[in-house]
Enzyme design. Sequence first.
Site, PDB file in Angstrom:
ATOM      1  N   GLU A 222       0.844  -1.193   0.000  1.00 42.98           N
ATOM      2  CA  GLU A 222       0.000   0.000   0.000  1.00 42.98           C
ATOM      3  C   GLU A 222       0.884   1.250   0.000  1.00 42.98           C
ATOM      4  O   GLU A 222       1.800   1.359   0.824  1.00 42.98           O
ATOM      5  CB  GLU A 222      -0.914  -0.019   1.230  1.00 42.98           C
TER       6      GLU A 222
ATOM      7  N   GLU B 153      -4.843  -6.574   2.504  1.00 44.18           N
ATOM      8  CA  GLU B 153      -3.647  -7.298   2.945  1.00 44.18           C
ATOM      9  C   GLU B 153      -3.692  -8.777   2.588  1.00 44.18           C
ATOM     10  O   GLU B 153      -2.666  -9.367   2.230  1.00 44.18           O
ATOM     11  CB  GLU B 153      -3.441  -7.121   4.463  1.00 44.18           C
TER      12      GLU B 153
ATOM     13  N   ASP C  68       0.480  -4.443  12.449  1.00 47.74           N
ATOM     14  CA  ASP C  68      -0.819  -4.808  13.029  1.00 47.74           C
ATOM     15  C   ASP C  68      -1.769  -5.341  11.954  1.00 47.74           C
ATOM     16  O   ASP C  68      -2.619  -6.187  12.222  1.00 47.74           O
ATOM     17  CB  ASP C  68      -1.454  -3.587  13.686  1.00 47.74           C
TER      18      ASP C  68
ATOM     19  N   HIS D 147      -1.819   0.238  15.966  1.00 43.84           N
ATOM     20  CA  HIS D 147      -0.733   0.649  15.071  1.00 43.84           C
ATOM     21  C   HIS D 147       0.624   0.601  15.767  1.00 43.84           C
ATOM     22  O   HIS D 147       1.545   1.317  15.389  1.00 43.84           O
ATOM     23  CB  HIS D 147      -0.962   2.090  14.565  1.00 43.84           C
TER      24      HIS D 147
END
Lengths: 326, 323
Positions: free
Chosen positions: B29, B59, B84, B128
Amino acid sequence: MALSPELCKKMYKDMWRIRLFEEEAHRQTSLGSVVGALHMYCGEEAVAVGVCGNLRDDDYVLGTHRSHGHCIAKGAKPSEMMAELFGKSTGTCAGKGGSMHIADFSLNMLGANGIVGAGIGPATGAALASKMRGTDQVSVCFFGDGAAARGTFHEGIGFGALWKLPVIYVCENNQYQQWVPRSNVAVLDSVADMAGSYAIPGISIDGQDIVEVYEVVGQAVERARNGGGPTLVEAKTYRFHGHSLGDEEQYRSSDEVDSWKNDRDPITLFHTVMAHKAWLTEEEDAAIQDEAKTEITDAVKFAEESPYPTAVDVTTDVLAPEQEVA
Amino acid sequence: MKTLTFSGALCEALHEEMERDESVFVMGEDVITHGGPYKVTDGIAERFPERIFETPIAEAGIVGLGVGAAMAGMSPVVEIMYMDFVTCAMDEVVNQAAKMRYMTGGQASVPMVIRLPCGVGRLLAAQHSQIMESWFMHVPGLQVVVPSTPSDAKGLLKSAVRSPDPVLFFEYKRIYTSKGEVPDGEHIVPIGKADISREGEDATVVAIGPMVQKSLEAAVLLEDDGYDVEVVDVRSLSPLDTETICESVNRTGHAVVCGEDSSFAGAVSEIAAMIGENCFDSLKAPVTRIGSPHVPMPFSAELAKHVVPEVANVTEAVNRVMA
């Protein structure tokens, strides 16, 4: 490639090879020689054989938990597959995979898969590899209608469509997600209708009719090879046996099963087509079935006579043996 | 030799490996825009435009495609923007990438690197900031790598790209901007080899990631207490270099194992147990673990400062085992 009498005979034989392999695997399970889950492909043979009839040896195929048919149609040896089901060291996966993980990388059959919908991303990735290398190999991913509910379906097809990758998504809609009819758990009757979300062609076909499977998938393969991107093909089909061995099948009637076996058996239907065209004599039919029977009998003999893997094999193949890098 | 940041060293490794091998490609990404979220993929789009792919936020798709491309002979380096988010691709990592070689009886090879920016950076709270090294150490078929210096970042990434098996490459966000000397060109750090960052005779501190630097700082302070501390940088958590760790502990007789992740069922726990099993006769005190408390990462700086172990935790632990 137009359907020739020779190709039809080969495909007809492959359907028998799959049917007899599955019936023998079933019998060997009852004898205790084959252990573990067995998801039988009987009734769906026209899909695997009709699809793979369009493929070259170097094209990629990824399968499902019900993949014996895909493997045989791609060219895997029934002897090594049977040995795998027996858990023998001569099996396709040296006894480490079993029924749900049969793979033959020499044929670019990159594996059955025990996780529903898990082959869709990897099949798309193999197609990305083909495109990057500039080859015209295509990838085919088989999956069931249950997989269309998974995120991997949306993510994988999304990537394939976005990058116009040479991949054919083949949904084998056998109408039951294990024990649950599709209508109980899905809004759309047809998985092919979902193709619109990705702006790719979505086609629903009769999965019992191998001629239709062959021709429609042939067009999809040609489109993929020529840079036209993916196609979602939904083959409506039916499994003659339960989800896996031991399934009590209380979710469907024996009348329903019998009507499919009697009226919609893909092997019988194909036989009718070939007989009508005078492409198959009774003698040829008998010879094909005899050869298939002999092959499966020999496969069992090979499996029986093969050695089991041993304790030293437990820890190999976790990582590549040589980890030094240069 | 030149001075690079940690992220610059990773970037150099990628450039060199992509130059060396046409099968290497990058996918993730936002990896093109702004040179990637951490500048690790900077300049790749200009130099290798056909081999970098900016992806949808998907993902499972990213890692799933990586598995397939790898099985078909490519060498993908995929980036998960925050580690994460790898939980959204756990099937692809754990059931697919890790097990393919074994399930196929050795036929499949999945030479994929999954880059995982991890740990606390800016204050981004519980979704995160995770590390979760031990999740992946527990999965056979995966390699888990944790560089702590720019030099090792480059050398280990080059090894990871060339490995025939999947590598989970942990990059602690808080050290992306740290600087260090990095060898030019071919610089390979083998996976599975720990490094003795500082030699010492009295106690061994086995450290993971940013805890290495903190342990080196602690070792300087501990000189004042009269302790000569050895610091072992594990660098690879799986495979784990048990030989180097045990040799050090057998020599010093004292062991402190430290990481930033929760010590409960964490990487430090496996290392501590391994030391206990193998070095019992040499140990003069129980092995001590340092890690975060077993809590999600809180947002407020006033809370977060109590979670991440710092230099003082190391000096305190060494004093305790030496007492």
